[in-house]
Design a protein around this motif. Sequence first.
Motif: not given
Ligand code: ZN
Length: 447
Positions: A168, A172, A196, A400
């Motif tokens: 994931h 990003h 994060h 996301d």
């Molecule tokens: Zn994310």
Amino acid sequence: MTGTFERTLCYWNDSTTITQPWEIFLTCHWCVQARITIHISMIRRAMAQGSRRGYRVLALESSCDDSCVALLDKQPGQTPTVVDHQKVTLNSAKDGGIIPTAAHEFHQLHFAVLVNNFCKQHNITPLNPPDLVCCTRGPGMVGLLSAGLQMAKGLAIAWNKPLIGVHHMLGHLLVSRLESNAPRYPFLSLLCSGGHTMLVHSRSITEHEVVVNTNDLAAGDSLDKCARELGLVGNMLGKEMEAYVGTIPDELKEEFAKVNTTTRDNEFLFQLKKPLRTAKVGKYPETVEFSFTPFLSSIKQLKQRGPLGPLGLRTNQFVAYKVQEVMFDHLVDRINIALRKHGHRYEFADGKFAGVKDFVLSGGVAANKRLRQKLADLEANNVGVDSFKLHFPLLEWCTDNAVMIGVAGIEIYETLGVRSSLDILPIRKWPMNELLEVSGWVKSNDM
Ligand code: ZN
């Protein structure tokens, strides 16, 4: 020209290397003799180019509260393009945060319907399937990741197409590949979202070092909690906070900016300092970190000291403004320390960032325009890091989405020449620099 050409001489020694030139003398009956030299390697390359065709990629993402699907088109040697992307998001406004079981149920309810409709809209059928299926494999909650992964496996089997289980965070990091002027390794990224907050130094698709990480909450999580304390409501509270601060008149913001909050000695009795010690030049802390809990604590302390109930409007506006400003100053401050520490101009710098020319800002908080403004003032030029080009991915790629999973999947597929086996499991914790260290990668001969 109507003349006929006749091959008068051709030599080709099959025992030599494939780069041996192939020379042909051609004689034109009416004009001059010509010589053409062709390298076999050139022919092979041209044939390979001709045989490589563009391909389509279906990508899925379900690691948190968004069910996402995207279709990308990839032509040889070109940047991927987005054909379409869609997502539905769980509304957690009433719950005050994402409840994992609710997110799991949400994916079960909506994901299949979303993908089914998406495929119909793009005429994706067993007779017209995409060429590659990409899906988030981790890190994240196993139950949520499974929703997308199980569907991706099913589609890969049904269409007999390769599957890529994507990291994931790599999504990003690499989503800025969609720009025509994409960042090149080595580059730095600030990943800043509800889950994060880290400054990452990437040297290749498999080599990533988290240079600065948060020692408590993620910036987005802290912003959400602060917004809730200030009485804001909505599904994306960080965004609500940005909008709320945006409603404060400019004159009032200028007035607020002058108020010193390093002590409580101000009209609002509000204390908020940049967290952690600010290092002096040449005296760097052993570990450079972010910290975002103090922002929430400062609001709670203010509310505890005052009368019960909500803060007055002016105080509420002041606190929202200061929290956002000081939080983003803290982010920039820590990044500047990291730049000084790992640049190469200061006496004690170790030169780790030498050669870095690109800085990517990604993640949900990265969509905040005020943060983008502040990051434009990074000290890169002054601290011995080559002059940066700042990359701000489109706002819709900062939160996301499945597009970033497709982009990262394409880079894994093409650069590393691997695909995932059908027995892969979702991964809860997956350090970014251990991309290939997990089980389930198999060599792909598709490329
Ligand atoms: Zn994310």
